[in-house]
Enzyme design. Structure first.
Site, short mmCIF file in Angstrom:
data_model
loop_
_atom_site.label_atom_id
_atom_site.label_comp_id
_atom_site.label_asym_id
_atom_site.label_seq_id
_atom_site.Cartn_x
_atom_site.Cartn_y
_atom_site.Cartn_z
CE LYS A 9 2.94 29.66 56.85
NZ LYS A 9 1.79 29.08 56.11
CE1 TYR A 49 -1.36 27.62 60.57
CE2 TYR A 49 0.49 26.12 60.85
CZ TYR A 49 -0.04 27.28 60.33
OH TYR A 49 0.74 28.12 59.57
CG PHE A 57 -4.58 20.81 54.47
CD1 PHE A 57 -4.01 21.69 55.38
CD2 PHE A 57 -5.89 21.02 54.08
CE1 PHE A 57 -4.74 22.75 55.91
CE2 PHE A 57 -6.63 22.09 54.61
CZ PHE A 57 -6.05 22.95 55.52
NE ARG A 85 -5.27 37.05 57.23
CZ ARG A 85 -5.19 35.76 57.36
NH1 ARG A 85 -4.16 35.23 57.98
NH2 ARG A 85 -6.09 34.96 56.88
CB THR A 91 -4.53 30.86 52.20
OG1 THR A 91 -5.22 31.49 53.28
CG2 THR A 91 -3.78 29.64 52.71
NE ARG A 102 0.40 33.49 52.92
CZ ARG A 102 -0.57 33.34 53.82
NH1 ARG A 102 -1.77 33.85 53.59
NH2 ARG A 102 -0.35 32.69 54.94
CG ASN A 112 1.24 29.98 52.62
OD1 ASN A 112 2.02 29.69 53.52
ND2 ASN A 112 -0.07 30.01 52.79
CG HIS A 115 0.97 32.52 60.72
ND1 HIS A 115 -0.29 32.02 60.54
CD2 HIS A 115 0.92 33.28 61.85
CE1 HIS A 115 -1.08 32.43 61.53
NE2 HIS A 115 -0.37 33.19 62.34
CD GLU A 126 -1.97 33.59 65.50
OE1 GLU A 126 -1.31 34.38 64.79
OE2 GLU A 126 -2.87 32.86 65.04
P1 TYD Z 1 -5.35 29.14 57.14
O1 TYD Z 1 -5.36 29.48 58.60
O2 TYD Z 1 -6.64 28.72 56.50
O3 TYD Z 1 -4.79 30.34 56.23
P2 TYD Z 1 -3.77 31.54 56.51
O4 TYD Z 1 -2.37 30.98 56.67
O5 TYD Z 1 -3.87 32.39 55.25
O6 TYD Z 1 -4.26 32.26 57.73
O7 TYD Z 1 -4.32 27.94 56.87
C1 TYD Z 1 -3.11 27.86 57.59
C2 TYD Z 1 -2.07 27.24 56.70
O8 TYD Z 1 -2.49 25.91 56.36
C3 TYD Z 1 -1.87 27.93 55.36
O9 TYD Z 1 -1.04 29.07 55.45
C4 TYD Z 1 -1.27 26.84 54.55
C5 TYD Z 1 -1.96 25.57 55.08
N1 TYD Z 1 -3.04 25.13 54.18
C6 TYD Z 1 -2.83 24.04 53.35
O10 TYD Z 1 -1.74 23.45 53.37
N2 TYD Z 1 -3.82 23.63 52.53
C7 TYD Z 1 -5.03 24.26 52.48
O11 TYD Z 1 -5.93 23.84 51.69
C8 TYD Z 1 -5.26 25.38 53.32
C9 TYD Z 1 -6.58 26.12 53.32
C10 TYD Z 1 -4.23 25.79 54.18
#
Ligand code: TYD
Length: 154
Positions: A9, A49, A57, A85, A91, A102, A112, A115, A126
């Site tokens: 990212k 997403y 957010f 993963r 996350t 992370r 973070n 992805h 994906e």
């Molecule tokens: P998600 O698909 O829930 O998690 P992951 O990336 O671990 O598979 O969320 C996608 C991205 O959305 C996450 O990496 C960062 C962002 N995000 C936020 O900005 N705020 C939040 O509260 C959450 C849950 C995710």
């Protein structure tokens, strides 16, 4: 063998951690099957997403993902989806275990670093979202004979 999608990212690219994170995947014994830098469009982010478009957010998430180019990677190995993963960690970087990407490089729920696809089914979708078929290479890795045991690498 599975192939999974990783995005480095803008929080990774801007902090000049690309090499360090790529190195972690290589060091673990995973094969890089595809890699390219891209500036993400609104369209690809809405698709990628889709499960989050209604979250408060979401606009901030899109802005953070468009702040600079990202590096998209297709990464292969036995059970690579789960391996990668687990390497990424949970996350929220503040809760991610030390030793995970992370947990070692972030203290944010949004910035973070990476992805990583969350299931075998989503990994296939994906990888196809970010790479054309000819951009993903199924090449022989000589190292696999020393990375996996006999009969383990299918
Ligand atoms: P998600 O698909 O829930 O998690 P992951 O990336 O671990 O598979 O969320 C996608 C991205 O959305 C996450 O990496 C960062 C962002 N995000 C936020 O900005 N705020 C939040 O509260 C959450 C849950 C995710």
């Amino acid at each position: 063998m599975e192939t999974t999608l990783v995005l480095l990212k803008p929080s990774c690219v801007q902090r000049q951690l690309i090499g360090e994170i790529v190195n972690r995947f290589e060091r673990r014994g995973l094969r890089i099957s595809g890699m390219k830098m891209m500036q993400l469009s609104d369209e690809i982010l809405r698709e990628h997403y889709a499960h989050l478009v209604d979250k408060p957010f979401f606009p901030g998430l899109c802005a953070s993902m468009q702040a600079s180019p990202v590096v998209a990677m297709a990464i292969s190995g036995v059970e690579a989806v789960q391996v990668v993963r687990t390497m990424a960690g949970v996350t929220n970087g503040r809760q991610a275990a030390p030793g995970t990407i992370r947990g070692d490089y972030s203290v944010s729920n949004q910035q973070n670093i990476v992805h990583a696809s969350d299931s075998v089914e989503n990994a296939a979708i994906e990888v196809a979202r970010f790479f054309r078929p000819e951009e993903v290479f199924d090449y022989e890795s000589g190292a696999f004979a020393y990375i996996y045991g006999a009969g383990e690498c299918k």
